[in-house]
Scaffold this active site. Sequence first.
Site, PDB file in Angstrom:
ATOM      1  N   ARG A  30       0.194 -15.428   1.226  1.00  0.00           N
ATOM      2  CA  ARG A  30       1.110 -14.538   1.944  1.00  0.00           C
ATOM      3  C   ARG A  30       0.668 -13.076   1.812  1.00  0.00           C
ATOM      4  O   ARG A  30       0.202 -12.645   0.763  1.00  0.00           O
ATOM      5  CB  ARG A  30       2.533 -14.682   1.409  1.00  0.00           C
ATOM      6  CG  ARG A  30       3.068 -16.071   1.645  1.00  0.00           C
ATOM      7  CD  ARG A  30       4.570 -16.127   1.751  1.00  0.00           C
ATOM      8  NE  ARG A  30       4.995 -17.514   1.783  1.00  0.00           N
ATOM      9  CZ  ARG A  30       4.926 -18.301   2.853  1.00  0.00           C
ATOM     10  NH1 ARG A  30       4.477 -17.828   3.988  1.00  0.00           N
ATOM     11  NH2 ARG A  30       5.314 -19.559   2.790  1.00  0.00           N
ATOM     12  N   ASP A  31       0.849 -12.340   2.891  1.00  0.00           N
ATOM     13  CA  ASP A  31       0.561 -10.907   2.897  1.00  0.00           C
ATOM     14  C   ASP A  31       1.605 -10.199   2.039  1.00  0.00           C
ATOM     15  O   ASP A  31       2.795 -10.536   2.099  1.00  0.00           O
ATOM     16  CB  ASP A  31       0.604 -10.382   4.336  1.00  0.00           C
ATOM     17  CG  ASP A  31       0.022  -8.994   4.464  1.00  0.00           C
ATOM     18  OD1 ASP A  31       0.603  -8.038   3.894  1.00  0.00           O
ATOM     19  OD2 ASP A  31      -1.003  -8.855   5.148  1.00  0.00           O
ATOM     20  N   ASN A  88      -8.583  -7.682  12.371  1.00  0.00           N
ATOM     21  CA  ASN A  88      -8.859  -6.261  12.539  1.00  0.00           C
ATOM     22  C   ASN A  88     -10.292  -6.023  12.087  1.00  0.00           C
ATOM     23  O   ASN A  88     -10.669  -6.427  10.986  1.00  0.00           O
ATOM     24  CB  ASN A  88      -7.898  -5.408  11.706  1.00  0.00           C
ATOM     25  CG  ASN A  88      -6.469  -5.556  12.177  1.00  0.00           C
ATOM     26  OD1 ASN A  88      -6.205  -5.643  13.365  1.00  0.00           O
ATOM     27  ND2 ASN A  88      -5.541  -5.599  11.238  1.00  0.00           N
ATOM     28  N   GLU A  96      -8.021  -2.521   6.654  1.00  0.00           N
ATOM     29  CA  GLU A  96      -7.822  -1.806   5.388  1.00  0.00           C
ATOM     30  C   GLU A  96      -8.619  -2.416   4.252  1.00  0.00           C
ATOM     31  O   GLU A  96      -9.081  -1.707   3.363  1.00  0.00           O
ATOM     32  CB  GLU A  96      -6.333  -1.786   5.036  1.00  0.00           C
ATOM     33  CG  GLU A  96      -5.505  -0.997   6.031  1.00  0.00           C
ATOM     34  CD  GLU A  96      -4.022  -1.055   5.740  1.00  0.00           C
ATOM     35  OE1 GLU A  96      -3.603  -1.701   4.750  1.00  0.00           O
ATOM     36  OE2 GLU A  96      -3.255  -0.452   6.516  1.00  0.00           O
ATOM     37  N   HIS A 101     -10.564 -11.154   7.169  1.00  0.00           N
ATOM     38  CA  HIS A 101      -9.330 -11.912   6.964  1.00  0.00           C
ATOM     39  C   HIS A 101      -8.590 -12.042   8.282  1.00  0.00           C
ATOM     40  O   HIS A 101      -8.576 -11.127   9.093  1.00  0.00           O
ATOM     41  CB  HIS A 101      -8.431 -11.271   5.899  1.00  0.00           C
ATOM     42  CG  HIS A 101      -8.107  -9.837   6.118  1.00  0.00           C
ATOM     43  ND1 HIS A 101      -9.021  -8.811   5.923  1.00  0.00           N
ATOM     44  CD2 HIS A 101      -6.963  -9.227   6.506  1.00  0.00           C
ATOM     45  CE1 HIS A 101      -8.449  -7.644   6.176  1.00  0.00           C
ATOM     46  NE2 HIS A 101      -7.191  -7.872   6.546  1.00  0.00           N
ATOM     47  N   HIS A 103      -4.974 -12.642  10.048  1.00  0.00           N
ATOM     48  CA  HIS A 103      -3.526 -12.551   9.868  1.00  0.00           C
ATOM     49  C   HIS A 103      -2.900 -13.631  10.747  1.00  0.00           C
ATOM     50  O   HIS A 103      -3.099 -13.619  11.962  1.00  0.00           O
ATOM     51  CB  HIS A 103      -2.993 -11.195  10.332  1.00  0.00           C
ATOM     52  CG  HIS A 103      -3.515 -10.025   9.576  1.00  0.00           C
ATOM     53  ND1 HIS A 103      -2.792  -9.412   8.579  1.00  0.00           N
ATOM     54  CD2 HIS A 103      -4.673  -9.344   9.692  1.00  0.00           C
ATOM     55  CE1 HIS A 103      -3.485  -8.392   8.108  1.00  0.00           C
ATOM     56  NE2 HIS A 103      -4.636  -8.336   8.770  1.00  0.00           N
TER      57      HIS A 103
END
Length: 116
Positions: A30-31, A88, A96, A101, A103
């Site tokens: 989980r983020d 991203n 970031e 990764h 999402h």
Amino acid sequence: MSDNCVFCRIAAGELPTTLLHTSPNTVAFRDLNPQAPTHVLVIPKRHHTDVAALATADPALAGEVLATAATVAQAEGLGANGFRLIFNTGRYAGQEVFHVHAHVVGGAPLGPMLVR
């Protein structure tokens, strides 16, 4: 593994997190700053800076990341109403952590992809 990469350290088991899914080459968790009711990160265990670098260096592993994302989406109950899968790539895209990764986000209507 990159010693200063937080995701490499998570993949190696050096930093605590609850893994939602693990395979020989990928992990999902989980983020910490969720942007939707369901927000899971899927990463390859091997360090690649972004999705473009991963696709060039190891297309099969890129496919495994996508397969893991689909498995996680189903396990999280997102299959019926859909989900968004986001990579991203680079600072302008909002990356970031410079370890590729995906999402996996969903669980509610997400609205338009970009706000104009």
